[in-house]
Every structure is written in C-alpha cells, then in structure tokens.
Design an enzyme around this catalytic site. Structure first.
Site, short mmCIF file in Angstrom:
data_model
loop_
_atom_site.label_atom_id
_atom_site.label_comp_id
_atom_site.label_asym_id
_atom_site.label_seq_id
_atom_site.Cartn_x
_atom_site.Cartn_y
_atom_site.Cartn_z
N LYS A 75 10.24 66.51 -44.81
CA LYS A 75 11.69 66.37 -44.96
C LYS A 75 12.34 67.68 -44.56
O LYS A 75 11.74 68.75 -44.68
CB LYS A 75 12.05 66.07 -46.41
CG LYS A 75 13.42 65.45 -46.59
CD LYS A 75 13.36 63.96 -46.36
CE LYS A 75 14.64 63.26 -46.65
NZ LYS A 75 14.43 61.81 -46.77
N1 GLU Z 1 15.44 59.42 -44.05
C1 GLU Z 1 14.77 58.15 -44.15
C2 GLU Z 1 13.93 58.10 -45.43
O1 GLU Z 1 14.22 58.78 -46.39
C3 GLU Z 1 14.01 57.80 -42.89
C4 GLU Z 1 12.93 58.77 -42.50
C5 GLU Z 1 12.33 58.50 -41.14
O2 GLU Z 1 12.72 57.53 -40.49
O3 GLU Z 1 11.48 59.28 -40.74
O4 GLU Z 1 13.03 57.32 -45.54
#
Ligand code: GLU
Length: 419
Positions: A107
């Site tokens: 993240k």
């Molecule tokens: N931000 C989204 C999540 O929390 C998608 C992450 C992604 O597609 O890599 O799952």
C-alpha cells in the site's frame, strides 16, 4: 508515529493474532507476518501554483510478497501515515491470499487533502512521488492502483512517469488505468460490483432476497455508488446514501441515477434537491434497514456507536470500517458481516485481470471479466463460510483464517532465507 501505533494497525495486528491462535498457525509463520517486509518513507516536494514550494510526506509499504509481486492502492488523504499504510498493506496481503491471487500485499499514500490542490499540483505531486518510490516498484515487483483520493488519471500520470524513467512504455506498473492506455473494462466499478455480488451471496445464505431489501450506503463514491446502482437494478431500495457533507434519506428509496449524476460533478449531497430529507452520517448508520454498506473509510462503526446499528447484513465496502469490538458486538446481536478482505476484493481482482491482460497484450470483454470476478468471489465466500462453520467463528475471523491457510502453505514451501 511508529509503525505499530495507528488504530488500524492495532486492529489488523489483533485480527491476525486471534485468527492465528484459532487455527493454530505455526508461530514462526505468524512472527514473520507481523512485520512489513519493506517500508519506504519519502519527501514529496512540489511547486504550488502560487510559486511557493510545499513538501508532503509519502509512503510505500510492502507487507508480504511470498505469493507474488506486491499489490495495493495509493491513497491521498490527510490521515495517511506510515502506520496506517502498513496496516493497509497487511490487509492487502490477506485480501490477495484469501481470493487466491498470485500477488502479495502493499500500500502507498501521501498525507494530503487532494481537494485542496489544483489539477497541475496533483500531477506534480503524483509524478514526484512516482519518481521517489520508483526504486521499489515495477510490474514484477509491486504494482500500485487507485485508492481513496486517487483515480485513473492519477494512475496515468504515474505510469507515464515510470515509463519516462525506463525509456519505454510500461503499462503493467499500475492498474486502474484509463481504458485508452491499457486499463481493463469493468475496473472502475469492480469494487462496488464485488460488494453487490457478496450481498447477493449473503442474502442467499440467509434465505433473504435482494429484491425489496432496504439498503443504506455510507460513502457514495467509487465503491458505494456502483454498489448502489447494481443493487438498485436488482430491486433493492436504496433508502440512504452519504458523503462528507451528510446523508440523504427517503424511506421509499432514492433515485440512484440522479444521485450518481449529482456527485459525478463533484457536488455535495447536502445541496441536492429532491424528494428526500437530510440526516447525519450517524443517523444513517442507525437506520432500521436490512443492509448497511460502510464504503467510505476505516473506523466508522466502533464500540461507541455499534449499539445503534440495526442492519441485518453489513457489507464492509471500505477497508476496516468496523472495528474489532464493533464486529464482536454486532455478530452477537445476530448481524451477518461480510468482511472487507472478501467484500471489497472485487477491485484488486479486476486489477489482477488488468495486469494479466497488459502482460499478454490481449484484452477481455466485459462479460468475461464480470463472470470471472463473480466466480472468484463466490468461491471465496464459500471458503469463508466453511472456515466460519469449522472453527465456530464469525465471518471476519474466518476470512483471516482462509487467507492465513494459503499464506502458511506458500511460506512453508519457500522456506526461510538463508536456511
Ligand atoms: N485500493 C484497492 C483495495 O484496497 C484496490 C487495490 C488494487 O487494485 O491493487 O483493495
């Protein structure tokens, strides 16, 4: 703030420990999962439109990459810090593992209110951030995507910056791109669609129907709006939706399309005219409804307000919208909770499809995308229900156990380096 300090990290850590104890996870595996593999903190200075320079703090955390490259969004929000980013990276590890993707958890984010920056400033911020974290990302290393405060345009700038550095176009470095530069059909709505699929599975399990169910959605954005559209089309009554300005409510159901049009133009719900009344976000959470979808941010339903929640099904559209205390209380009250790492996994699942399509330069039609998304979520829902039955635990703990089983197997097979 230290790595372990944020409420979200403490919650994720506690969830991990409880699930590990329940399933008797190898303590050596547990020990390794407690810490992020790698965390990078960067300063992101940009020149503002008025000529002054302002520096923002940025992060990218890779929690675990045993099963594949890191995967996870980039968040632009004033609350972003190292600890919250690490917690969200950890949740991505469990999310990808639970739904069986060959990806690890990561993240990123910048501590910023994107609404206070112009388009030019946002572009500069994104390009500088991409440059600063460039050394730890890549299509085979760690693949960012949108999250709160970021979108397809952010990913386009990110992909362009990374490609400029490499000297050739690298579409696979991010997902959630616009269709014109290698994005996938269905990605923008995927998280909301996945939430709607999971609500369907839950209704079926509980012998209820989506048709005629009353629904309230906390956070009518990238996740909440498509979920509302989907459930509305199936005959559910969307009685309340909210944004930061407050919530609107109509006991006979809102005109979802009109609401989507309204917020698309960056309008606040509080200014919307129509056959509804304004209520507060707290009142929305406490409505006497069948299905509640908290789809905004973490820590919305806590031990302080969980006693007011009356919904029978709660679908965690956001990451961590219910605290562990709240989940325990609500489960005891008989609510059926669809946990975040299952409920909102549609986004990362279609991100995975986008990544695969980009690597192969072969693009799928929308039917194939939605059908494959549906099948993966249905199977994962079953895995969670089976773990809940087997270990006699709530769905939240069961989802974590499902993820840990897969991680344990992979980590054992790979072993510990050096031996
Ligand atoms: N931000 C989204 C999540 O929390 C998608 C992450 C992604 O597609 O890599 O799952």
């Amino acid at each position: 703030m230290s790595l372990f300090e944020s409420p979200l990290f403490k919650d994720a850590f506690e969830q991990l420990e409880i699930a590990a104890a329940t399933m008797d996870l190898d303590p050596n595996i547990l020990d390794r999962l407690k810490y992020p593999k790698r965390a990078l903190q960067v300063a992101v200075p940009i020149r503002l439109d008025d000529g002054t320079v302002k520096t923002f703090m940025g992060y990218r955390v890779q929690h675990n990459m045993t099963i594949g490259p890191g995967k996870g969004g980039i968040r632009y929000h004033p609350k972003v810090d190292l600890s919250e980013t690490a917690a969200l990276a950890m949740l991505m590890t469990f999310k990808c593992a639970l739904v069986g993707l060959p990806l690890g958890g990561a993240k990123g984010g910048i501590q910023v209110d994107p609404n206070e920056l112009s388009r030019q400033e946002l572009q500069a911020l994104t390009r500088r951030y991409a440059t600063e974290i460039n050394m730890i990302i890549g299509p085979n290393i760690d693949i960012p995507a949108p999250d709160i405060g970021t979108d397809g345009q952010t990913m386009a700038w990110f992909m362009d910056t990374y490609s400029q550095i490499k000297g050739y176009t690298v579409p696979g470095v991010v997902t959630g791109k616009p269709i014109g530069i290698g994005g996938s059909l269905g990605r923008a709505e995927a998280t909301g669609k996945g939430v709607a699929y999971c609500v369907n599975f839950a209704c079926k399990k509980l012998g209820r129907t989506v048709k005629g169910s009353t629904v309230a959605i906390h956070g009518f954005g990238k996740v909440g709006a498509p979920a509302a559209e989907d459930l509305g089309e199936q005959g559910a009554l969307i009685v309340a939706i909210s944004d930061v300005s407050g919530a609107i409510y109509n006991k006979d159901g809102l005109d979802v399309e009109a609401c989507v049009e309204w917020v698309k133009n960056r309008n606040y719900l509080k200014d919307m005219k129509g056959d509804h009344k304004m209520i507060s976000n707290d009142e929305l959470l406490a409505l006497d409804i069948d299905i509640l979808i908290p789809a905004a941010i973490d820590g919305v339903v806590t031990k302080d307000n969980c006693h007011t929640v009356k919904a029978k099904i709660i679908a965690e559209g956001a990451n961590g919208p219910l605290t562990i205390d709240a989940i325990e209380h609500l489960t005891k009250q008989g609510a059926f909770i669809i946990p975040d790492i299952l409920c909102n996994a549609g986004g990362v699942i279609v991100s995975y499809f986008e990544w695969v399509q980009g690597l192969q330069n072969f693009f799928w039609d929308l039917d194939r995308i939605n059908k494959t998304l549906h099948d993966i979520l249905e199977e994962s829902f079953e895995v969670v229900c089976e773990a809940a039955d087997h270990y006699k635990v709530d769905m939240k703990k069961a989802a974590m156990i499902g993820a840990l089983k897969r991680l344990e197997k992979a980590m054992r097979l790979r072993g510990l380096f050096p031996a």
